[in-house]
Design an enzyme around this catalytic site. Structure first.
Site, PDB file in Angstrom:
ATOM      1  N   GLY A  72       0.801  -1.215   0.000  1.00  0.00           N
ATOM      2  CA  GLY A  72       0.000   0.000   0.000  1.00  0.00           C
ATOM      3  C   GLY A  72       0.837   1.269   0.000  1.00  0.00           C
ATOM      4  O   GLY A  72       0.519   2.229  -0.701  1.00  0.00           O
ATOM      5  N   ASN A 152      -8.307   4.115   7.973  1.00  0.00           N
ATOM      6  CA  ASN A 152      -7.745   3.009   8.754  1.00  0.00           C
ATOM      7  C   ASN A 152      -7.887   3.194  10.259  1.00  0.00           C
ATOM      8  O   ASN A 152      -7.942   2.222  10.997  1.00  0.00           O
ATOM      9  CB  ASN A 152      -6.274   2.813   8.392  1.00  0.00           C
ATOM     10  CG  ASN A 152      -5.490   4.103   8.360  1.00  0.00           C
ATOM     11  OD1 ASN A 152      -5.849   5.047   7.660  1.00  0.00           O
ATOM     12  ND2 ASN A 152      -4.424   4.173   9.122  1.00  0.00           N
ATOM     13  N   GLN A 180      -8.134  -0.195   3.049  1.00  0.00           N
ATOM     14  CA  GLN A 180      -9.021  -0.698   4.101  1.00  0.00           C
ATOM     15  C   GLN A 180     -10.366  -1.164   3.546  1.00  0.00           C
ATOM     16  O   GLN A 180     -11.109  -1.863   4.226  1.00  0.00           O
ATOM     17  CB  GLN A 180      -9.268   0.382   5.165  1.00  0.00           C
ATOM     18  CG  GLN A 180      -8.048   0.734   5.991  1.00  0.00           C
ATOM     19  CD  GLN A 180      -7.668  -0.351   7.000  1.00  0.00           C
ATOM     20  OE1 GLN A 180      -8.507  -1.130   7.452  1.00  0.00           O
ATOM     21  NE2 GLN A 180      -6.394  -0.419   7.346  1.00  0.00           N
ATOM     22  N   SER A 200      -3.407  -3.292  -0.712  1.00  0.00           N
ATOM     23  CA  SER A 200      -2.316  -3.971  -0.024  1.00  0.00           C
ATOM     24  C   SER A 200      -2.798  -5.343   0.439  1.00  0.00           C
ATOM     25  O   SER A 200      -3.788  -5.446   1.167  1.00  0.00           O
ATOM     26  CB  SER A 200      -1.870  -3.142   1.181  1.00  0.00           C
ATOM     27  OG  SER A 200      -0.942  -3.875   1.946  1.00  0.00           O
ATOM     28  N   HIS A 202      -1.801  -7.649   2.588  1.00  0.00           N
ATOM     29  CA  HIS A 202      -1.837  -8.119   3.978  1.00  0.00           C
ATOM     30  C   HIS A 202      -3.004  -7.559   4.784  1.00  0.00           C
ATOM     31  O   HIS A 202      -3.248  -7.985   5.912  1.00  0.00           O
ATOM     32  CB  HIS A 202      -0.497  -7.866   4.681  1.00  0.00           C
ATOM     33  CG  HIS A 202      -0.245  -6.448   5.087  1.00  0.00           C
ATOM     34  ND1 HIS A 202      -0.489  -6.006   6.365  1.00  0.00           N
ATOM     35  CD2 HIS A 202       0.248  -5.395   4.411  1.00  0.00           C
ATOM     36  CE1 HIS A 202      -0.143  -4.723   6.440  1.00  0.00           C
ATOM     37  NE2 HIS A 202       0.308  -4.329   5.267  1.00  0.00           N
ATOM     38  N   THR A 238      12.294  -7.526 -10.186  1.00  0.00           N
ATOM     39  CA  THR A 238      11.803  -8.888 -10.385  1.00  0.00           C
ATOM     40  C   THR A 238      10.527  -9.086  -9.576  1.00  0.00           C
ATOM     41  O   THR A 238      10.484  -8.765  -8.391  1.00  0.00           O
ATOM     42  CB  THR A 238      12.879  -9.905  -9.965  1.00  0.00           C
ATOM     43  OG1 THR A 238      14.048  -9.645 -10.750  1.00  0.00           O
ATOM     44  CG2 THR A 238      12.416 -11.335 -10.187  1.00  0.00           C
ATOM     45  N   CYS A 326       0.097   3.368  13.288  1.00  0.00           N
ATOM     46  CA  CYS A 326       1.259   3.984  12.648  1.00  0.00           C
ATOM     47  C   CYS A 326       1.954   4.963  13.575  1.00  0.00           C
ATOM     48  O   CYS A 326       3.131   5.229  13.424  1.00  0.00           O
ATOM     49  CB  CYS A 326       0.847   4.712  11.383  1.00  0.00           C
ATOM     50  SG  CYS A 326       0.038   3.611  10.226  1.00  0.00           S
TER      51      CYS A 326
HETATM   52  C1  LIG Z   1      -1.947  -0.244   5.848  1.00  0.00           C
HETATM   53  C2  LIG Z   1      -2.343   0.922   5.021  1.00  0.00           C
HETATM   54  C3  LIG Z   1      -1.467   1.452   4.056  1.00  0.00           C
HETATM   55  C4  LIG Z   1      -0.057   0.946   3.889  1.00  0.00           C
HETATM   56  O1  LIG Z   1      -0.028  -0.348   3.332  1.00  0.00           O
HETATM   57  P1  LIG Z   1       1.308  -1.229   3.496  1.00  0.00           P
HETATM   58  O2  LIG Z   1       1.084  -2.376   2.576  1.00  0.00           O
HETATM   59  O3  LIG Z   1       1.366  -1.656   4.923  1.00  0.00           O
HETATM   60  O4  LIG Z   1       2.447  -0.386   3.077  1.00  0.00           O
HETATM   61  C5  LIG Z   1      -1.911   2.509   3.281  1.00  0.00           C
HETATM   62  N1  LIG Z   1      -3.146   3.017   3.445  1.00  0.00           N
HETATM   63  C6  LIG Z   1      -4.015   2.530   4.347  1.00  0.00           C
HETATM   64  C7  LIG Z   1      -5.378   3.138   4.453  1.00  0.00           C
HETATM   65  C8  LIG Z   1      -3.636   1.471   5.169  1.00  0.00           C
HETATM   66  O5  LIG Z   1      -4.494   1.017   6.076  1.00  0.00           O
END
Ligand SMILES: *Cc1c(COP(=O)(O)O)cnc(C)c1O
Length: 384
Positions: A72, A152, A180, A200, A202, A238, A326
């Site tokens: 993200g 978030n 999110q 993102s 995860h 890569t 964060c």
């Molecule tokens: C977690 C998050 C990100 C960052 O994503 P990462 O993959 O952890 O770098 C960006 N924006 C929002 C709204 C998020 O919740």
């Protein structure tokens, strides 16, 4: 040591068994470089093709509009910096909001040093950005509008389609951070009229360190990572084949079953909040009760130090976050809670609980009981 009860799904989520299974071939035999012309390289390349197709389908895009990234943060940085660089001769004004993730706000701040002007739209006490304010902020030299789909920290969901409509009417590229939103609502690039969209893996039960930026065909964006010709020449490096295979499987799952999943998660969150409200009369629930992500509960408990509460919860085996994951550990108060008008005192008394689909009613009840007892304990220590 693992927490018995995990309630920090906005920070990250666990990898689903089906996702792990989709990744395994690329961690084992199919380790070839997708650029290789030999068999194992071709096999890896097929993972990219298939992943791009699956990912595109999940958000209503075409495969050629999907660009895989490291997550993200990279996607947000790329959308902001890449658009600014590609459009700098046309204009140097960017519109964003006060509650964006730092992955949008920090590159904007950096661009200010390079001579760009940034308008940060304010939010109301529920964290909503007004479409009228967006309309008023547009100038002839505006080259980018970047406004998130869902926040978030407090879970506020924005009227993204209205933002997209306004941006399109003015011919300005519109980027939305939908990190999110994926899995919690339908994410569709055409419904939102998004020209760029960040995801993102995860955050929706995929692996860490992989994400994507959707870039609508015809949108001008410079590369952020220069080097090899991967990702149609726009993102060198890569490819993370295992990560991409895992993310696309996770997207497929996240895009399906949304009503059932969100109903379950919302029910759990509401059960927990109701129990807390009953026992803690001056509890404040931050965010927008009418437009909120189903798993989010951002709570301010007057007189309680949020950090102390979360440490005590961790000792009890329960993982939650302070006002913002964060900023925890740093002295800086949450810019989001500040933007919705909370005092520093209120900000410090906040915790963020984010429920996921694997949580249970028993976990909600145990969490409520534990929080109530810690709050009583902390209050009696302070003699209130
Ligand atoms: C977690 C998050 C990100 C960052 O994503 P990462 O993959 O952890 O770098 C960006 N924006 C929002 C709204 C998020 O919740």
């Amino acid at each position: 040591m693992r927490n018995r009860i995990y309630l920090d799904h906005a920070a990250t989520t666990g990898v689903l068994p089906a996702v792990r299974e989709a990744m395994t071939p690329y961690l084992e035999d199919a380790y070839g470089n997708p650029s290789g012309v030999y068999a194992t390289g071709r096999e890896a390349h097929r993972a990219l093709d298939q992943g791009r197709k699956t990912a595109a389908e999940a958000i209503g895009a075409s495969p050629r509009e999907i660009y895989f990234t490291s997550g993200g943060s990279e996607s947000d940085n790329w959308a902001v910096m890449g658009t600014a660089m590609a459009q700098r001769k046309k204009g140097r004004h960017i519109i964003t909001s006060a509650i964006e993730h730092h992955a949008v706000l920090r590159p904007c701040r950096y661009l200010e040093k390079l001579g760009f002007e940034v308008t940060c739209l304010p939010v109301d006490s529920r964290g909503r950005i007004s479409p009228e304010a967006l309309e008023r902020a547009i100038r002839p030299d505006t080259v980018l509008i970047s406004l998130m789909a869902a926040n978030n920290e407090i879970g506020t969901v924005q009227p993204v389609a209205e933002f997209g409509e306004i941006a399109r009417a003015h011919g300005i590229p519109f980027h939305t951070d939908a990190v999110q939103a994926m899995g919690a609502m339908t994410v569709n690039v055409d419904e939102w009229k998004a020209d760029m969209l960040s995801l993102s893996a995860h955050k929706f039960h995929g692996p860490k360190g992989v994400g994507l930026l959707y870039i609508r065909q015809g949108t001008r964006v410079d590369p952020l990572i220069h080097g090899g010709a991967q990702e149609r020449g726009l993102r060198a490096g890569t490819e993370n084949t295992a990560g991409i295979a895992g993310m696309s499987r996770a997207m497929e799952i996240a895009a399906g079953n949304i009503p059932e999943r969100t109903e379950k998660v919302r029910g759990l969150r509401n059960r927990l909040c109701a129990a807390l409200r009953e026992a803690i009369p001056n509890l404040r629930e931050n965010g927008d009760p009418d437009h909120r992500l189903p798993g989010h509960a951002n709570l301010s408990i007057p007189g309680i130090d949020g950090e102390a509460l979360l440490l005590r919860l961790d000792l009890a085996g329960i993982a939650v976050s302070s006002g913002s994951a964060c900023t925890s550990g740093s002295a800086e108060p949450s810019h989001v809670l500040e933007a919705i008008g909370l005092s520093e005192e209120e900000t410090k008394s906040s915790i963020r609980i984010t429920v996921g689909e694997e949580n249970t009613e028993e976990e909600m009840d145990e969490t409520a009981r534990t929080i109530i007892s810690i709050v009583q304990d902390l209050r009696s220590m302070r003699g209130i």
